[in-house]
Design a protein around this motif. Structure first.
Motif, PDB file in Angstrom:
ATOM      1  N   MET A 167       0.811  -1.206   0.000  1.00 20.37           N
ATOM      2  CA  MET A 167       0.000   0.000   0.000  1.00 20.37           C
ATOM      3  C   MET A 167       0.851   1.264   0.000  1.00 20.37           C
ATOM      4  SD  MET A 167      -3.041  -1.127  -0.231  1.00 20.37           S
ATOM      5  CE  MET A 167      -4.066   0.235   0.255  1.00 20.37           C
ATOM      6  N   THR A 168       1.527   1.500  -1.122  1.00 21.98           N
ATOM      7  CA  THR A 168       2.262   2.743  -1.289  1.00 21.98           C
ATOM      8  C   THR A 168       1.282   3.857  -1.649  1.00 21.98           C
ATOM      9  OG1 THR A 168       2.600   2.389  -3.651  1.00 21.98           O
ATOM     10  CG2 THR A 168       4.243   1.433  -2.143  1.00 21.98           C
ATOM     11  N   SER A 169       1.772   5.070  -1.665  1.00 23.67           N
ATOM     12  CA  SER A 169       0.904   6.184  -2.024  1.00 23.67           C
ATOM     13  C   SER A 169       0.394   6.031  -3.462  1.00 23.67           C
ATOM     14  CB  SER A 169       1.649   7.515  -1.868  1.00 23.67           C
ATOM     15  OG  SER A 169       2.830   7.542  -2.664  1.00 23.67           O
ATOM     16  N   THR A 170       1.248   5.495  -4.335  1.00 25.43           N
ATOM     17  CA  THR A 170       0.845   5.277  -5.737  1.00 25.43           C
ATOM     18  C   THR A 170      -0.257   4.213  -5.826  1.00 25.43           C
ATOM     19  OG1 THR A 170       3.066   5.843  -6.502  1.00 25.43           O
ATOM     20  CG2 THR A 170       1.646   4.635  -8.027  1.00 25.43           C
ATOM     21  N   THR A 171      -0.094   3.126  -5.060  1.00 20.23           N
ATOM     22  CA  THR A 171      -1.096   2.058  -5.054  1.00 20.23           C
ATOM     23  C   THR A 171      -2.423   2.562  -4.501  1.00 20.23           C
ATOM     24  OG1 THR A 171       0.620   0.383  -4.750  1.00 20.23           O
ATOM     25  CG2 THR A 171      -1.635  -0.229  -4.175  1.00 20.23           C
ATOM     26  N   LYS A 172      -2.363   3.287  -3.399  1.00 17.21           N
ATOM     27  CA  LYS A 172      -3.584   3.812  -2.802  1.00 17.21           C
ATOM     28  C   LYS A 172      -4.328   4.733  -3.770  1.00 17.21           C
ATOM     29  CE  LYS A 172      -1.901   3.675   1.992  1.00 17.21           C
ATOM     30  NZ  LYS A 172      -1.529   4.512   3.171  1.00 17.21           N
ATOM     31  N   GLU A 173      -3.568   5.536  -4.487  1.00 19.14           N
ATOM     32  CA  GLU A 173      -4.185   6.467  -5.435  1.00 19.14           C
ATOM     33  C   GLU A 173      -4.847   5.704  -6.582  1.00 19.14           C
ATOM     34  OE1 GLU A 173      -2.933  10.289  -8.265  1.00 19.14           O
ATOM     35  OE2 GLU A 173      -1.539   9.499  -6.760  1.00 19.14           O
ATOM     36  N   LEU A 174      -4.186   4.646  -7.045  1.00 23.34           N
ATOM     37  CA  LEU A 174      -4.746   3.836  -8.128  1.00 23.34           C
ATOM     38  C   LEU A 174      -6.037   3.148  -7.676  1.00 23.34           C
ATOM     39  CD1 LEU A 174      -4.543   2.633 -10.960  1.00 23.34           C
ATOM     40  CD2 LEU A 174      -3.122   0.789  -9.980  1.00 23.34           C
ATOM     41  N   ILE A 175      -6.008   2.554  -6.491  1.00 25.20           N
ATOM     42  CA  ILE A 175      -7.215   1.898  -5.948  1.00 25.20           C
ATOM     43  C   ILE A 175      -8.352   2.899  -5.830  1.00 25.20           C
ATOM     44  CG2 ILE A 175      -8.193   0.777  -3.906  1.00 25.20           C
ATOM     45  CD1 ILE A 175      -5.401  -0.444  -3.418  1.00 25.20           C
ATOM     46  N   TYR A 176      -8.016   4.065  -5.289  1.00 26.55           N
ATOM     47  CA  TYR A 176      -9.044   5.097  -5.090  1.00 26.55           C
ATOM     48  C   TYR A 176      -9.637   5.520  -6.436  1.00 26.55           C
ATOM     49  CZ  TYR A 176     -11.285   9.371  -3.446  1.00 26.55           C
ATOM     50  OH  TYR A 176     -12.220  10.340  -3.155  1.00 26.55           O
ATOM     51  N   ASP A 177      -8.804   5.763  -7.423  1.00 30.28           N
ATOM     52  CA  ASP A 177      -9.284   6.230  -8.723  1.00 30.28           C
ATOM     53  C   ASP A 177     -10.173   5.188  -9.406  1.00 30.28           C
ATOM     54  OD1 ASP A 177      -7.945   8.592  -8.383  1.00 30.28           O
ATOM     55  OD2 ASP A 177      -6.231   8.060  -9.656  1.00 30.28           O
ATOM     56  N   ILE A 178      -9.772   3.918  -9.292  1.00 30.39           N
ATOM     57  CA  ILE A 178     -10.559   2.857  -9.934  1.00 30.39           C
ATOM     58  C   ILE A 178     -11.921   2.716  -9.269  1.00 30.39           C
ATOM     59  CG2 ILE A 178     -10.702   0.333 -10.124  1.00 30.39           C
ATOM     60  CD1 ILE A 178      -7.775   0.354 -10.961  1.00 30.39           C
ATOM     61  N   VAL A 180     -13.543   5.038  -7.590  1.00 31.45           N
ATOM     62  CA  VAL A 180     -14.337   6.224  -7.929  1.00 31.45           C
ATOM     63  C   VAL A 180     -14.983   6.043  -9.291  1.00 31.45           C
ATOM     64  CG1 VAL A 180     -14.194   8.653  -8.589  1.00 31.45           C
ATOM     65  CG2 VAL A 180     -13.104   7.883  -6.481  1.00 31.45           C
ATOM     66  N   ARG A 181     -14.201   5.554 -10.237  1.00 31.17           N
ATOM     67  CA  ARG A 181     -14.726   5.364 -11.596  1.00 31.17           C
ATOM     68  C   ARG A 181     -15.838   4.313 -11.617  1.00 31.17           C
ATOM     69  NH1 ARG A 181     -11.529   3.287 -17.039  1.00 31.17           N
ATOM     70  NH2 ARG A 181     -13.209   3.861 -18.513  1.00 31.17           N
ATOM     71  N   LEU A 182     -15.594   3.183 -10.951  1.00 34.19           N
ATOM     72  CA  LEU A 182     -16.608   2.131 -10.947  1.00 34.19           C
ATOM     73  C   LEU A 182     -17.870   2.563 -10.212  1.00 34.19           C
ATOM     74  CD1 LEU A 182     -14.432  -1.064 -10.355  1.00 34.19           C
ATOM     75  CD2 LEU A 182     -15.505  -0.295 -12.480  1.00 34.19           C
ATOM     76  N   ALA A 183     -17.706   3.284  -9.124  1.00 25.88           N
ATOM     77  CA  ALA A 183     -18.873   3.751  -8.375  1.00 25.88           C
ATOM     78  C   ALA A 183     -19.760   4.654  -9.230  1.00 25.88           C
ATOM     79  CB  ALA A 183     -18.427   4.486  -7.111  1.00 25.88           C
ATOM     80  N   ILE A 197     -11.193  -3.167 -15.886  1.00 27.12           N
ATOM     81  CA  ILE A 197     -10.841  -2.053 -14.997  1.00 27.12           C
ATOM     82  C   ILE A 197     -10.350  -2.563 -13.651  1.00 27.12           C
ATOM     83  CG2 ILE A 197     -11.786  -0.076 -13.735  1.00 27.12           C
ATOM     84  CD1 ILE A 197     -13.703   0.340 -16.128  1.00 27.12           C
ATOM     85  N   ILE A 198     -11.095  -3.480 -13.050  1.00 24.01           N
ATOM     86  CA  ILE A 198     -10.730  -3.935 -11.705  1.00 24.01           C
ATOM     87  C   ILE A 198      -9.478  -4.807 -11.736  1.00 24.01           C
ATOM     88  CG2 ILE A 198     -12.112  -6.052 -11.628  1.00 24.01           C
ATOM     89  CD1 ILE A 198     -11.673  -3.478  -8.775  1.00 24.01           C
ATOM     90  N   PHE A 199      -9.220  -5.498 -12.866  1.00 29.27           N
ATOM     91  CA  PHE A 199      -8.034  -6.349 -12.961  1.00 29.27           C
ATOM     92  C   PHE A 199      -6.749  -5.535 -13.084  1.00 29.27           C
ATOM     93  CE2 PHE A 199     -10.343 -10.383 -14.602  1.00 29.27           C
ATOM     94  CZ  PHE A 199     -10.586 -10.761 -13.285  1.00 29.27           C
ATOM     95  N   LYS A 200      -6.851  -4.241 -13.235  1.00 31.09           N
ATOM     96  CA  LYS A 200      -5.664  -3.393 -13.179  1.00 31.09           C
ATOM     97  C   LYS A 200      -5.015  -3.445 -11.796  1.00 31.09           C
ATOM     98  CE  LYS A 200      -7.272  -0.093 -16.680  1.00 31.09           C
ATOM     99  NZ  LYS A 200      -7.709   1.313 -16.934  1.00 31.09           N
ATOM    100  N   LEU A 201      -5.784  -3.963 -10.830  1.00 32.20           N
ATOM    101  CA  LEU A 201      -5.291  -4.049  -9.457  1.00 32.20           C
ATOM    102  C   LEU A 201      -4.852  -5.455  -9.076  1.00 32.20           C
ATOM    103  CD1 LEU A 201      -8.071  -1.881  -7.722  1.00 32.20           C
ATOM    104  CD2 LEU A 201      -5.736  -1.177  -8.286  1.00 32.20           C
ATOM    105  N   LYS A 202      -4.808  -6.384 -10.035  1.00 32.86           N
ATOM    106  CA  LYS A 202      -4.525  -7.776  -9.671  1.00 32.86           C
ATOM    107  C   LYS A 202      -3.088  -7.961  -9.167  1.00 32.86           C
ATOM    108  CE  LYS A 202      -3.354  -9.362 -14.353  1.00 32.86           C
ATOM    109  NZ  LYS A 202      -3.730 -10.305 -15.442  1.00 32.86           N
ATOM    110  N   ALA A 203      -2.199  -7.025  -9.502  1.00 29.91           N
ATOM    111  CA  ALA A 203      -0.817  -7.141  -9.025  1.00 29.91           C
ATOM    112  C   ALA A 203      -0.711  -6.921  -7.526  1.00 29.91           C
ATOM    113  CB  ALA A 203       0.081  -6.145  -9.766  1.00 29.91           C
ATOM    114  N   VAL A 204      -1.734  -6.287  -6.925  1.00 33.36           N
ATOM    115  CA  VAL A 204      -1.695  -6.016  -5.476  1.00 33.36           C
ATOM    116  C   VAL A 204      -2.852  -6.702  -4.750  1.00 33.36           C
ATOM    117  CG1 VAL A 204      -0.435  -3.850  -5.686  1.00 33.36           C
ATOM    118  CG2 VAL A 204      -2.937  -3.841  -5.842  1.00 33.36           C
ATOM    119  N   SER A 205      -3.482  -7.680  -5.411  1.00 31.99           N
ATOM    120  CA  SER A 205      -4.596  -8.392  -4.783  1.00 31.99           C
ATOM    121  C   SER A 205      -4.550  -9.869  -5.157  1.00 31.99           C
ATOM    122  CB  SER A 205      -5.941  -7.802  -5.217  1.00 31.99           C
ATOM    123  OG  SER A 205      -7.018  -8.650  -4.835  1.00 31.99           O
TER     124      SER A 205
END
Length: 348
Positions: A167-178, A180-183, A197-205
């Motif tokens: 959970m770096t600042s870059t990761t947190k920002e990416l999660i937040y942006d995704i 927000v978009r999906l919501a 869209i959500i699989f853009k986060l598979k590297a950290v999940s």
């Protein structure tokens, strides 16, 4: 009983050691509905706890036409709800009137997720309805739930559910942006687009990585219906997820057993199932009502109609269409003391 006994043991029940328990008080429905229910089961005498003279007697709504397609069903329901709204019924907001359908298919058409429902073969329907399919379970139980939590700023719930790490600042920002978009926009996309869209986060999940690996494998049994699901508008997943909530007032007649609602609209727009023939029941109403109850071979159609109508506490309406024979319609109008509203689709 409202389900057929499909067990191999067809030996009749031995009731000699059973004791009959009388239940004479109806703690759910008012006197007008209890009087109506007594017509369906004359030997089952009940007394209502309350008698509100301001309420209307049970009402039959006859839609002139056959609501055998999604558009026609929606027309029948739109006209019925419009008329009932004029009678102080409400189908939205707090404690709305319940709508009970005969089949899951018609319920799905009304709730706008019929393509998702139809993606599964009949033998696989429980994979959808019971969330037994990994993809559907993820979309409903994980993604939709997480988006709701995100909207409520329950960020820790989202992080724990997906198992996000690094959970770096870059990761947190990416999660937040995704999120927000999906919501904001997920109901504009196809299921496939949402997954991209959500699989853009598979590297950290780990959860997302495992799901992506699963979907990329050649699952021959599921490949065909996954292809169908990918192309479905995601808003159907959203509507389906909402339909599973305990607060849903739109149910099948079978699933309504044990529930109660202030006002109930029972939708009878199909006349024939393998185990339920409503046209036959309504056309032979007196005979079927007065027949002796048989616990080994119950009248499932009569039982289901009784269960459906007895869910109402204050007011009851039953919607039929012209799929029934003239004799059935005449018997129903008599059953409702000719308290009937006629709806013409041309006037909608």
């Amino acid at each position: 009983r409202i389900y057929r006994d499909k067990s191999e043991n067809k030996t009749p029940y031995n009731l000699s050691n059973f004791v009959t328990l009388e239940s004479n008080i109806n703690y759910r429905s008012n006197q007008l509905i209890v009087d109506f229910l007594r017509k369906l089961r004359p030997n089952y005498i009940q007394q209502a706890v309350n008698n509100d003279s301001n309420l209307r007697p049970p009402l039959l709504i006859r839609f002139k036409g056959i609501a055998d397609t999604s558009n026609r069903l929606q027309s029948a329901l739109y006209a019925s709800k419009k008329k009932l709204n004029e009678m102080d019924w409400r189908f939205e907001g707090l404690f709305p009137a319940a709508i009970l359908f005969l089949t899951q298919k018609k319920r799905a058409e009304y709730l706008n997720f019929s393509n998702l429902e139809n993606a599964f073969q009949y033998s696989d329907k429980n994979k959808l309805r019971e969330l037994e399919d990994p993809l559907v379970d993820f979309l409903v139980s994980t993604l939709e739930t997480s988006i709701e939590d995100f909207d409520k700023k329950k960020y820790a719930e989202v992080i724990n559910r997906f198992g996000f790490y690094d959970m770096t600042s870059t990761t947190k920002e990416l999660i937040y942006d995704i999120f927000v978009r999906l919501a904001k926009e997920r109901r504009k996309f196809r299921v496939y687009d949402v997954l991209k869209i959500i699989f853009k986060l598979k590297a950290v999940s780990p959860l997302l990585k495992n799901l992506a690996d699963f979907l990329n494998e050649d699952h021959k049994a599921g490949r065909d219906y996954y292809k169908k699901i990918y192309q479905i508008e995601y808003k159907e997943v959203y509507f389906f997820a909402n339909s599973l909530k305990d607060s849903s007032f739109v149910k099948t007649q079978h699933s309504s057993k044990g529930n109660q609602f202030e006002k109930v609209l029972v939708v009878c727009t199909q006349s024939n199932w393998p185990d339920f023939n409503f046209d036959n029941f309504f056309s032979n109403l007196d005979q079927r009502i007065n027949a002796e109850s048989n616990i080994s071979s119950p009248d499932l159609t009569r039982n289901l109609f009784y269960v459906s109508c007895s869910r109402a506490q204050k007011e009851l309406a039953v919607l039929i269409d012209d799929s029934f024979s003239q004799r059935s319609i005449e018997n129903l109008e008599k059953l409702f003391n000719h308290n009937v509203i006629y709806l013409d689709p041309k006037e909608g």
